[in-house]
Design an enzyme around this catalytic site. Structure first.
Site, PDB file in Angstrom:
ATOM      1  N   PRO A  99       0.968  -0.833   0.005  1.00  0.00           N
ATOM      2  CA  PRO A  99       0.130  -0.357  -0.140  1.00  0.00           C
ATOM      3  C   PRO A  99       0.750   1.622  -0.174  1.00  0.00           C
ATOM      4  O   PRO A  99       1.059   2.266  -0.743  1.00  0.00           O
ATOM      5  CB  PRO A  99      -0.516  -0.097   1.181  1.00  0.00           C
ATOM      6  N   GLU A 126       1.682  -8.018   8.283  1.00  0.00           N
ATOM      7  CA  GLU A 126       2.047  -6.418   8.245  1.00  0.00           C
ATOM      8  C   GLU A 126       2.872  -6.345   7.133  1.00  0.00           C
ATOM      9  O   GLU A 126       2.896  -4.571   7.407  1.00  0.00           O
ATOM     10  CB  GLU A 126       2.112  -6.043  10.092  1.00  0.00           C
ATOM     11  N   ARG A 164      -1.588  -7.908 -20.888  1.00  0.00           N
ATOM     12  CA  ARG A 164      -2.099  -7.997 -21.924  1.00  0.00           C
ATOM     13  C   ARG A 164      -1.714  -7.273 -23.186  1.00  0.00           C
ATOM     14  O   ARG A 164      -1.684  -6.438 -24.960  1.00  0.00           O
ATOM     15  CB  ARG A 164      -3.765  -7.644 -22.031  1.00  0.00           C
ATOM     16  N   ASP A 179      -8.859  -0.039 -25.720  1.00  0.00           N
ATOM     17  CA  ASP A 179      -9.601   0.017 -24.354  1.00  0.00           C
ATOM     18  C   ASP A 179      -9.283   1.471 -24.640  1.00  0.00           C
ATOM     19  O   ASP A 179      -8.510   1.899 -24.888  1.00  0.00           O
ATOM     20  CB  ASP A 179      -8.740  -1.011 -23.642  1.00  0.00           C
TER      21      ASP A 179
HETATM   22  C1  4G1 Z   1      -2.245   0.245   6.161  1.00  0.00           C
HETATM   23  C2  4G1 Z   1      -3.496  -2.628  -0.673  1.00  0.00           C
HETATM   24  C3  4G1 Z   1      -2.443  -0.799   5.405  1.00  0.00           C
HETATM   25  C4  4G1 Z   1      -3.428  -3.685   0.363  1.00  0.00           C
HETATM   26  C5  4G1 Z   1      -3.276   0.950   4.966  1.00  0.00           C
HETATM   27  C6  4G1 Z   1      -2.968  -2.283  -1.951  1.00  0.00           C
HETATM   28  C7  4G1 Z   1      -3.606  -0.573   3.420  1.00  0.00           C
HETATM   29  C8  4G1 Z   1      -0.288  -4.689  -1.809  1.00  0.00           C
HETATM   30  C9  4G1 Z   1      -1.591  -3.791  -1.175  1.00  0.00           C
HETATM   31  C10 4G1 Z   1      -3.120  -1.657   4.455  1.00  0.00           C
HETATM   32  C11 4G1 Z   1      -2.224  -4.140   0.218  1.00  0.00           C
HETATM   33  C12 4G1 Z   1      -3.622   0.528   3.700  1.00  0.00           C
HETATM   34  C13 4G1 Z   1      -1.719  -3.173  -2.578  1.00  0.00           C
HETATM   35  C14 4G1 Z   1      -3.358  -2.801   4.188  1.00  0.00           C
HETATM   36  C15 4G1 Z   1      -1.635  -5.133   0.915  1.00  0.00           C
HETATM   37  C16 4G1 Z   1       0.660  -6.354   3.639  1.00  0.00           C
HETATM   38  C17 4G1 Z   1       0.245  -7.795   3.584  1.00  0.00           C
HETATM   39  C18 4G1 Z   1      -0.066  -5.481   3.298  1.00  0.00           C
HETATM   40  C19 4G1 Z   1      -0.421  -7.364   3.282  1.00  0.00           C
HETATM   41  C20 4G1 Z   1      -1.379  -5.624   2.847  1.00  0.00           C
HETATM   42  C21 4G1 Z   1      -4.375   1.096   2.773  1.00  0.00           C
HETATM   43  C22 4G1 Z   1      -1.804  -5.831   4.417  1.00  0.00           C
HETATM   44  N1  4G1 Z   1      -1.459  -2.868  -3.481  1.00  0.00           N
HETATM   45  N2  4G1 Z   1      -1.932  -4.704   2.143  1.00  0.00           N
HETATM   46  N3  4G1 Z   1      -2.037  -4.045   4.764  1.00  0.00           N
HETATM   47  O1  4G1 Z   1      -3.952  -3.841   3.097  1.00  0.00           O
HETATM   48  O2  4G1 Z   1      -0.247  -6.199   0.217  1.00  0.00           O
HETATM   49  O3  4G1 Z   1      -0.714  -3.858  -3.806  1.00  0.00           O
END
Ligand code: 4G1
Length: 237
Positions: A99, A126, A164, A179
């Site tokens: 994120p 986490e 794609r 697209d």
């Molecule tokens: C704090 C979303 C934590 C989530 C704030 C989009 C989200 C990987 C992504 C999280 C993930 C926000 C993504 C959250 C993701 C460690 C494992 C991170 C899962 C994890 C907004 C959990 N695009 N999220 N934390 O979702 O990996 O790529």
């Protein structure tokens, strides 16, 4: 000029590092991606980070320094997996789905397709130990602002969007261009048969056979929808 065509295309290569490689199989075995892999256009290699642990319990996570809830992915298995597969240091981009990354867009997909080879690292719990981010990861990408249980779905979205764009993956070479993001607008409304369903009719213009009128209607619809729903697509780049 004759005989000057390539004997084969170099496939787009993905190395995915994850605790859940099985999550990818069904998606990659879907029609378009499956066909492209069989045709040698895509080379997707799945690596289970757990296979690169060296302790008796195959530990991939541990408690965070400084306390607080949750678990953090340990650095050793991740370094062992990525460097074992790609060498040290890897020569391709090592992308962490997180994120905290830059937002994934069509522009980013085009950039990654141009790389020819990428590694995708999927977090769980986490997230990963910060030393992975500092000393192994070269690029951080986010699918968007929402909470997930892991980076696997974002990694699949990246594979889908990048694949794609690889020549030959879509049957029609114009399809990737056709697209909404290639035109910078949202899509116009689509209709198929029947011409009337529950009393709801397909717009007359689409059944008129007047291709100039149809093109004009579609452009107007696309512009109106973009103005109403995604004005940000019109003012930015
Ligand atoms: C704090 C979303 C934590 C989530 C704030 C989009 C989200 C990987 C992504 C999280 C993930 C926000 C993504 C959250 C993701 C460690 C494992 C991170 C899962 C994890 C907004 C959990 N695009 N999220 N934390 O979702 O990996 O790529």
């Amino acid at each position: 000029m004759t005989g000057n065509y390539p004997l084969y295309n170099i496939p787009m290569r993905y190395d995915v590092f994850t605790l859940f490689p099985e999550m990818f199989s069904a998606y990659l075995d879907e029609s378009i991606l499956k066909r492209a892999r069989q045709a040698g256009l895509l080379d997707v290699r799945l690596h289970n980070i757990r296979d690169y642990t060296s302790d008796r319990h195959h530990t991939t996570d541990d408690v965070p320094y400084g306390g607080g809830g949750g678990m953090v992915m340990k650095p050793e298995p991740i370094f062992a997996a990525v460097e074992g597969v790609l060498g040290a240091p890897p020569t391709c981009p090592v992308i962490l789905l997180t994120p905290q990354g830059r937002t994934f867009t069509q522009r980013v997909a085009e950039e990654l397709a141009g790389q020819g080879q990428i590694a995708l690292l999927c977090g769980r719990y986490e997230g990963v130990d910060e030393r992975v981010v500092q000393y192994l990861v070269t690029d951080e990408i986010s699918l968007g602002d929402f909470v997930l249980t892991g980076g696997e779905v974002p990694a699949m979205a990246v594979i889908d969007a990048v694949s794609r764009l690889v020549p030959g993956v879509l049957g029609d070479p114009e399809a990737a261009q056709n697209d909404s993001h290639a035109s910078g607008l949202l899509e116009y409304p689509h209709f198929t048969r029947p011409p009337e369903f529950r009393g709801w009719e397909v717009p007359e213009v689409l059944r008129s056979g007047n291709h100039a009128e149809i093109e004009k209607w579609r452009r107007e619809q696309a512009e109106q929808r973009t103005r109403e729903r995604r004005p940000d697509m019109l003012d930015g780049e």
